[in-house]
Design a protein around this motif. Sequence first.
Motif, mmCIF file in Angstrom:
data_model
loop_
_atom_site.group_PDB
_atom_site.id
_atom_site.type_symbol
_atom_site.label_atom_id
_atom_site.label_comp_id
_atom_site.label_asym_id
_atom_site.label_seq_id
_atom_site.Cartn_x
_atom_site.Cartn_y
_atom_site.Cartn_z
ATOM 1 N N GLN A 1 -5.869 8.082 -2.276
ATOM 2 C CA GLN A 1 -6.714 8.075 -0.901
ATOM 3 C C GLN A 1 -7.160 6.714 -0.436
ATOM 4 N N GLN A 2 -7.843 6.057 -1.622
ATOM 5 C CA GLN A 2 -8.213 4.628 -1.215
ATOM 6 C C GLN A 2 -7.246 3.885 -0.628
ATOM 7 N N GLU A 3 -6.227 3.809 -1.091
ATOM 8 C CA GLU A 3 -4.824 2.861 -0.730
ATOM 9 C C GLU A 3 -4.601 3.484 0.755
ATOM 10 N N ARG A 4 -4.563 4.664 1.096
ATOM 11 C CA ARG A 4 -4.394 5.204 2.474
ATOM 12 C C ARG A 4 -5.397 4.599 3.461
ATOM 13 N N GLY A 5 -6.615 4.542 2.973
ATOM 14 C CA GLY A 5 -7.701 4.069 3.600
ATOM 15 C C GLY A 5 -7.579 2.792 4.185
ATOM 16 N N GLU A 6 -7.101 1.839 3.067
ATOM 17 C CA GLU A 6 -6.722 0.291 3.230
ATOM 18 C C GLU A 6 -5.556 0.373 4.243
ATOM 19 N N LEU A 7 -4.655 1.237 3.950
ATOM 20 C CA LEU A 7 -3.462 1.188 4.939
ATOM 21 C C LEU A 7 -3.754 1.487 6.246
ATOM 22 N N ALA A 8 -4.678 2.333 6.703
ATOM 23 C CA ALA A 8 -5.173 2.458 7.881
ATOM 24 C C ALA A 8 -5.707 1.479 8.617
ATOM 25 N N VAL A 9 -6.444 0.636 7.766
ATOM 26 C CA VAL A 9 -7.247 -0.508 8.463
ATOM 27 C C VAL A 9 -6.199 -1.785 8.409
ATOM 28 N N ILE A 10 -5.427 -1.778 7.780
ATOM 29 C CA ILE A 10 -4.198 -2.731 7.743
ATOM 30 C C ILE A 10 -3.353 -2.464 9.094
ATOM 31 N N GLU A 11 -3.042 -1.399 9.261
ATOM 32 C CA GLU A 11 -2.065 -0.727 10.531
ATOM 33 C C GLU A 11 -2.856 -0.906 11.700
ATOM 34 N N GLU A 12 -4.361 -1.070 11.809
ATOM 35 C CA GLU A 12 -5.030 -1.127 12.943
ATOM 36 C C GLU A 12 -4.642 -2.774 13.657
ATOM 37 N N PHE A 13 -4.144 -3.533 12.795
ATOM 38 C CA PHE A 13 -4.132 -4.997 13.450
ATOM 39 C C PHE A 13 -2.527 -5.225 13.439
ATOM 40 N N LEU A 14 -1.826 -4.408 13.121
ATOM 41 C CA LEU A 14 -0.234 -4.753 13.230
ATOM 42 C C LEU A 14 0.408 -4.151 14.733
ATOM 43 N N PRO A 15 1.062 -5.043 15.147
ATOM 44 C CA PRO A 15 1.676 -4.774 16.574
ATOM 45 C C PRO A 15 2.698 -3.449 16.190
ATOM 46 N N GLN A 16 2.682 -2.808 17.412
ATOM 47 C CA GLN A 16 3.567 -1.310 17.434
ATOM 48 C C GLN A 16 4.959 -1.811 16.967
ATOM 49 N N ARG B 1 0.872 -1.119 0.057
ATOM 50 C CA ARG B 1 -0.080 -0.141 0.042
ATOM 51 C C ARG B 1 0.755 1.446 -0.180
ATOM 52 N N ARG B 2 1.879 1.177 0.839
ATOM 53 C CA ARG B 2 2.667 2.445 0.808
ATOM 54 C C ARG B 2 3.425 2.677 -0.441
ATOM 55 N N GLU B 3 3.997 1.451 -1.221
ATOM 56 C CA GLU B 3 4.421 1.805 -2.695
ATOM 57 C C GLU B 3 3.429 2.532 -3.567
ATOM 58 N N SER B 4 2.278 1.742 -3.307
ATOM 59 C CA SER B 4 1.110 2.288 -4.413
ATOM 60 C C SER B 4 0.822 3.763 -4.053
ATOM 61 N N ILE B 5 0.638 4.166 -2.891
ATOM 62 C CA ILE B 5 0.377 5.489 -2.434
ATOM 63 C C ILE B 5 1.192 6.227 -3.198
ATOM 64 N N GLN B 6 2.577 6.004 -2.990
ATOM 65 C CA GLN B 6 3.868 6.818 -3.710
ATOM 66 C C GLN B 6 3.566 6.937 -5.262
ATOM 67 N N MET B 7 3.213 5.838 -5.663
ATOM 68 C CA MET B 7 3.364 5.732 -7.096
ATOM 69 C C MET B 7 2.071 6.499 -7.694
ATOM 70 N N TYR B 8 1.114 6.486 -7.027
ATOM 71 C CA TYR B 8 -0.444 7.266 -7.487
ATOM 72 C C TYR B 8 -0.051 8.577 -7.221
ATOM 73 N N GLU B 9 0.504 9.124 -6.154
ATOM 74 C CA GLU B 9 0.779 10.409 -5.729
ATOM 75 C C GLU B 9 1.761 10.973 -7.035
ATOM 76 N N GLU B 10 2.780 10.225 -7.416
ATOM 77 C CA GLU B 10 3.614 10.732 -8.300
ATOM 78 C C GLU B 10 2.933 10.766 -9.868
#
Length: 150
Positions: free
Chosen positions: A80-95, A63-72
């Motif tokens: 923005q759609q990728e950022r939304g998915e990334l936010a959901v994914i990060e909820e379940f990742l440990p700190q 998702r991070r790579e996609s966000i960068q490519m879409y912004e470029e």
Amino acid sequence: MIRDDIKQATVQAMKAGDKQRTAALRLIAAKIKDRDIEQRTSGKDVGDDDLVIEVLQKMAKQRRESIQMYEEGGREELAQQERGELAVIEEFLPQMMDESETRAAIEAVKADLGAESIKDMGRVMAELKARHGAVLDMSRASALVKESLA
């Protein structure tokens, strides 16, 4: 278990009518199921939470790579759609470990292995992954290990 948390979050998102969150959670569940099937055929045995974390880390990186490519490319709506998915994914990742914790872990592994030169980098990275794989950003750790051994 993280897998159960994802299932509960999916049910809550469906009840709340949050279509984007539901879609992201279903995507996560599908990737985990794909990985389960892959595990069965490979014969390797990995802990359940470790497997889920590995899948989530890979998805977050994509998702991070996609966000960068879409912004470029000037595709802000897709970014923005990728950022939304990334936010959901990060909820379940440990700190993840911060830089000072990462440096301390690297120094501990270096001391345990007696690593002194860049030739030892592979051994140090393997041991770091074995000890802290779920909470360590391996790309950042790689740069810090290289700096530490140089």
